[in-house]
Scaffold this motif. Structure first.
Motif, short mmCIF file in Angstrom:
data_model
loop_
_atom_site.label_atom_id
_atom_site.label_comp_id
_atom_site.label_asym_id
_atom_site.label_seq_id
_atom_site.Cartn_x
_atom_site.Cartn_y
_atom_site.Cartn_z
N LEU A 39 -8.21 0.86 -4.20
CA LEU A 39 -9.36 0.19 -3.61
C LEU A 39 -10.65 0.75 -4.21
CD1 LEU A 39 -8.21 0.10 0.11
CD2 LEU A 39 -8.04 -1.72 -1.60
N SER A 40 -10.63 2.01 -4.57
CA SER A 40 -11.75 2.68 -5.24
C SER A 40 -11.14 3.91 -5.90
CB SER A 40 -12.83 3.05 -4.22
OG SER A 40 -12.42 4.16 -3.45
N PRO A 41 -11.94 4.68 -6.65
CA PRO A 41 -11.36 5.87 -7.29
C PRO A 41 -10.76 6.88 -6.32
CG PRO A 41 -13.46 5.34 -8.30
CD PRO A 41 -13.31 4.43 -7.10
N HIS A 42 -11.18 6.86 -5.06
CA HIS A 42 -10.68 7.84 -4.09
C HIS A 42 -10.10 7.18 -2.84
CE1 HIS A 42 -12.18 11.16 -6.40
NE2 HIS A 42 -13.32 10.51 -6.55
N ARG A 43 -9.67 5.95 -2.96
CA ARG A 43 -9.09 5.24 -1.81
C ARG A 43 -7.96 4.34 -2.31
NH1 ARG A 43 -10.92 4.42 3.38
NH2 ARG A 43 -10.28 2.49 4.36
N THR A 44 -6.82 4.41 -1.63
CA THR A 44 -5.62 3.67 -2.04
C THR A 44 -5.03 2.95 -0.84
OG1 THR A 44 -5.16 5.39 -3.69
CG2 THR A 44 -3.35 3.90 -3.11
N ARG A 45 -4.62 1.72 -1.06
CA ARG A 45 -3.91 0.97 -0.02
C ARG A 45 -2.41 1.07 -0.30
NH1 ARG A 45 -6.43 -4.35 1.43
NH2 ARG A 45 -7.57 -2.90 2.76
N MET A 46 -1.68 1.45 0.73
CA MET A 46 -0.22 1.54 0.66
C MET A 46 0.36 0.40 1.49
SD MET A 46 2.26 4.67 1.86
CE MET A 46 1.75 4.63 3.57
N ILE A 47 1.21 -0.39 0.89
CA ILE A 47 1.87 -1.50 1.58
C ILE A 47 3.38 -1.23 1.53
CG2 ILE A 47 2.25 -3.98 1.66
CD1 ILE A 47 -0.41 -4.15 -0.07
N LEU A 48 3.99 -1.11 2.69
CA LEU A 48 5.41 -0.81 2.78
C LEU A 48 6.12 -1.95 3.51
CD1 LEU A 48 7.65 1.30 2.29
CD2 LEU A 48 7.13 2.21 4.56
N LYS A 49 7.17 -2.47 2.88
CA LYS A 49 7.95 -3.56 3.48
C LYS A 49 9.42 -3.15 3.50
CE LYS A 49 4.91 -6.92 1.37
NZ LYS A 49 4.79 -7.79 0.21
N LEU A 50 10.09 -3.50 4.58
CA LEU A 50 11.52 -3.25 4.73
C LEU A 50 12.17 -4.55 5.15
CD1 LEU A 50 14.03 -1.42 5.03
CD2 LEU A 50 13.27 -0.93 7.35
N ASP A 51 13.05 -5.07 4.31
CA ASP A 51 13.78 -6.31 4.59
C ASP A 51 15.24 -5.98 4.82
OD1 ASP A 51 11.77 -8.41 4.24
OD2 ASP A 51 11.72 -7.72 2.15
N LEU A 52 15.79 -6.47 5.93
CA LEU A 52 17.19 -6.27 6.27
C LEU A 52 17.89 -7.61 6.35
CD1 LEU A 52 16.73 -3.74 9.22
CD2 LEU A 52 17.33 -3.20 6.87
N SER A 53 19.11 -7.66 5.83
CA SER A 53 19.90 -8.89 5.95
C SER A 53 21.35 -8.51 6.24
CB SER A 53 19.81 -9.73 4.68
OG SER A 53 20.30 -9.00 3.57
N ALA A 54 22.03 -9.38 6.98
CA ALA A 54 23.41 -9.12 7.39
C ALA A 54 24.38 -9.90 6.51
CB ALA A 54 23.60 -9.53 8.85
#
Length: 154
Positions: free
Chosen positions: A98-113
């Motif tokens: 997002l800037s030199p000293h700011r980061t966006r972390m996006i975490l996704k977990l998909d489960l299927s049977a």
């Protein structure tokens, strides 16, 4: 079934990526919590194709999972797939500067049977989805705060 969370971290992307790809640290942390995580080839460096055989207890029963690192992009994130019984999953972690000293972390977990028993397990998880989503987001936020603290040294 999908869980996702997004956190902004006051640290440069290189620092965040380094913390999130400390797979040796995660192996040690898992062992301290009673999870047995063994790499298929412990002598090989960790990279795309690395497989861990994981054993743990869930809902009072011993479980096993195979986890594979399927994608690893420097400073962009990674993907890990896993199979446990009849449940397949994909964990995706994306990092966005997002800037030199700011980061966006996006975490996704998909489960299927893949089996009837797995469908029943996922169905029971869906009944508690709001609670599980809250716990998932809280854990991700806590870890993001740990990463931020490790950078600032507060």
């Amino acid at each position: 079934m999908r869980f996702s969370s997004r956190e902004d971290i006051e640290a440069p992307i290189e620092h965040v990526y380094g913390k999130l790809t400390d797979f040796y640290g995660f192996e040690r942390s898992a062992m301290r919590r009673g999870v047995k995580a063994e790499r298929e080839d412990p002598s090989a460096p960790i990279g795309v194709g690395t497989i861990w055989h994981v054993r743990f207890k869930f809902r009072g029963k011993p479980r096993a999972a195979d986890v594979e690192l399927v994608k690893l992009d420097e400073n962009d994130g990674f993907e890990m797939s896993f199979k446990s019984g009849g449940i397949d999953g994909l964990t995706t972690l994306e990092l966005v500067p997002l800037s030199p000293h700011r980061t966006r972390m996006i975490l996704k977990l998909d489960l299927s049977a893949k089996t009837l028993a797995a469908r029943l397990l996922l169905q029971s998880l869906k009944l508690a989805k709001s609670n599980l989503t809250h716990r998932f987001k809280t854990r991700v936020a806590d870890y993001a705060e740990e990463i931020e603290t490790s950078y600032t040294g507060v």
